[in-house]
Design an enzyme around this catalytic site. Structure first.
Site, PDB file in Angstrom:
ATOM      1  NE  ARG A  84      -0.777  -9.336   2.486  1.00  0.00           N
ATOM      2  CZ  ARG A  84      -1.465  -8.038   2.304  1.00  0.00           C
ATOM      3  NH1 ARG A  84      -2.643  -8.159   1.684  1.00  0.00           N
ATOM      4  NH2 ARG A  84      -1.361  -7.117   3.256  1.00  0.00           N
ATOM      5  CG  HIS A 109       1.357  -3.996  -2.793  1.00  0.00           C
ATOM      6  ND1 HIS A 109       0.443  -4.828  -3.521  1.00  0.00           N
ATOM      7  CD2 HIS A 109       1.067  -3.341  -1.843  1.00  0.00           C
ATOM      8  CE1 HIS A 109      -0.795  -4.386  -2.653  1.00  0.00           C
ATOM      9  NE2 HIS A 109      -0.457  -3.526  -1.983  1.00  0.00           N
ATOM     10  CG  HIS A 183      -2.069   0.822  -2.974  1.00  0.00           C
ATOM     11  ND1 HIS A 183      -2.715   1.258  -2.064  1.00  0.00           N
ATOM     12  CD2 HIS A 183      -1.856  -0.605  -2.818  1.00  0.00           C
ATOM     13  CE1 HIS A 183      -2.644   0.325  -0.779  1.00  0.00           C
ATOM     14  NE2 HIS A 183      -2.440  -0.649  -1.541  1.00  0.00           N
ATOM     15  CG  ASP A 257      -6.042  -5.826   3.783  1.00  0.00           C
ATOM     16  OD1 ASP A 257      -6.053  -5.461   2.504  1.00  0.00           O
ATOM     17  OD2 ASP A 257      -4.916  -5.936   4.124  1.00  0.00           O
ATOM     18  CD  GLU A 321      -5.170  -1.762  -3.028  1.00  0.00           C
ATOM     19  OE1 GLU A 321      -4.471  -2.639  -3.447  1.00  0.00           O
ATOM     20  OE2 GLU A 321      -5.631  -1.994  -1.709  1.00  0.00           O
TER      21      GLU A 321
END
Length: 358
Positions: A84, A109, A183, A257, A321
Site C-alpha cells: 500500500r 498492488h 503473491h 497482515d 510476500e
C-alpha cells in the site's frame, strides 16, 4: 538435473483474442512448477509430502476463467508497487504523484490494473540442469499514473531437486518507484485439502515488524519489537496460536497482515519457514528483500471457488510476500523504493521444499 524438462501449452484466451500460455518446469521426482503468462502467475506448485506423495500447494484456479473473473492475486506478480501507498500519493523530485485509490483510502498492488492483470511475454526458455522461463513486461510511462517507462524481466527456475527460484529485474528511463513481489497463497497440506493454515507452524527471522493503522498503513513510528507480542515468530509456532488475542494490531489487520523487517541489505538469506503438521511438508523461504509481508488469509470469505471446485475461506492459505516496506515513498526512514535510470532494481526469492515426519 536428470529428468528435468519444460513444456508449454495454451491455458486460456483473453477477451481480445490473445492467448495465455502455460509453462511447466519439471524437476526431480514429481516436483513441478506451472506458470501462466497472464500476471506471470505461479499457477501450481507440486511438492512431495513425508510419504512421497505429490500435491499442489498454492491456491488458484484450474482454468483461466477463474483468474480472469476475480482479481484475488492468486500466485500473481504484483507491481508496480506491492502493498500500500497512503492516500495513493507520493512526491518524487518535488512533483506530486496521485495514484488510483483502490483499497479504502489507499493505493494497493499497483492500482486498478496492475501487473497481475497484464499479459507478459515469454522472452526465453532454458532446458538443462536448471530449467527456467523468462517473462517480460514493459509498463509505459504514465501507466496507472506511475512516472517512467519500466522494463521488467522475471525468471522462474528450478535450482534444486525441490527448489523454485524467482529473480526479477527492472529498469526505467526516468526516476520512478518500484516494488515487486509474488503473491502466492500457500497451503502445504494441499490446495484442495480444505484445511486451515492456522495449524501450520511459522518461523520468521525478524525481531521487528511494522505496526499499522486500521487501513493497513504503517504507523508513524519506528519498527516495533516482536518480543512479548503475538507477532513473535522467531521460534516456530502455530500461526493460529495467538491470532485471536485481544491485540489492537490483530484487530487492525483482522489477523496477520503485517510487514516483518528483515534487514537484508540486498543479500539472499533465510527469511521464513512454513511447516504443515499432517503432510510433513516444509517450505523455507530465502530472499534479498528488506521486508516480508505475512498475511493469514483474513479476507478470504468463501465467495469464490478455487481448484477442485472448493470454496476458498478465511485462513485456507497464508501469504509470505518479500518486498520493500509499504508506503516507503512517503517514509524517508524506510528502505527506498526509488529507481533511477542508471540503476537496476533487483529482487530474488527462493522457495525450498523439504519434508519431515508429521
Amino acid at each position: 538435473m536428470a529428468g528435468a524438462k519444460i513444456t508449454k501449452d495454451v491455458f486460456g484466451t483473453l477477451p481480445d483474442g490473445r492467448s495465455v500460455e502455460r509453462i511447466v518446469l519439471r524437476g526431480e521426482g514429481g516436483f513441478e512448477a506451472r506458470f501462466i503468462t497472464h500476471g506471470a502467475v505461479i499457477q501450481a506448485l507440486i511438492a512431495p509430502d513425508a510419504k512421497g506423495r505429490y500435491d499442489d500447494v498454492v491456491l488458484g484456479h484450474d482454468a483461466f476463467a477463474g483468474y480472469l473473473a476475480e482479481r484475488k492475486f492468486f500466485g500473481a506478480t504484483v507491481g508496480r508497487y506491492a502493498n500500500r501507498i497512503a492516500d495513493g500519493q507520493f512526491s518524487l523530485d518535488g512533483e506530486k504523484v496521485q495514484l488510483a485509490v483502490n483499497n479504502g483510502p489507499n493505493a494497493l498492488h499497483g492500482g486498478l490494473d496492475g501487473f497481475d492483470r497484464k499479459l507478459w511475454q515469454i522472452a526465453g526458455i532454458e532446458e538443462g540442469a536448471e530449467p527456467a522461463v523468462t517473462l517480460t513486461y514493459t509498463s509505459p510511462h504514465g501507466e496507472e499514473n506511475y512516472p517512467g517507462r519500466l522494463d521488467v524481466r522475471l525468471t522462474y527456475s528450478i535450482t534444486g531437486p525441490t527448489e523454485l527460484s524467482l529473480s526479477m529485474e527492472a529498469r526505467t528511463d526516468r526516476p520512478t518507484i518500484v516494488n515487486l513481489t509474488n503473491h502466492s497463497f500457500f497451503n502445504l497440506e494441499g490446495a484442495t485439502s480444505a484445511t486451515s493454515t492456522l495449524d501450520h507452524k511459522l518461523t520468521v527471522a525478524a525481531e521487528h515488524f511494522l505496526a499499522i493503522d486500521p487501513t493497513a498503513i504503517p504507523l508513524p513510528e519506528p519498527p516495533r519489537a516482536v518480543a512479548g507480542s503475538p507477532f513473535d515468530f522467531r521460534d516456530a509456532r502455530r500461526v493460529g496460536e495467538r491470532i485471536r488475542e485481544d491485540d489492537q494490531q490483530l484487530r487492525n489487520g483482522r489477523g496477520y497482515d503485517h510487514t516483518y523487517c528483515l534487514g537484508r541489505d540486498g543479500k539472499l538469506a533465510f527469511a521464513a519457514r512454513l511447516e504443515a503438521p499432517r503432510s510433513g511438508r516444509v517450505m523455507e523461504l530465502f530472499t534479498d528483500q528488506p521486508g516480508l509481508q505475512v498475511y493469514s488469509g483474513n479476507y478470504l470469505d468463501g465467495t469464490i471457488s478455487g481448484k477442485g471446485g472448493k470454496l476458498i475461506r478465511q485462513s485456507d492459505a497464508i501469504c509470505l510476500e518479500p518486498h520493500i516496506w509499504p508506503n516507503a515513498p512517503n517514509r524517508p526512514d524506510f528502505p527506498s523504493a526509488r529507481l533511477d535510470p542508471a540503476q537496476v532494481y533487483r529482487h530474488r526469492t527462493v522457495y525450498r521444499f523439504v519434508v519431515r515426519a508429521p
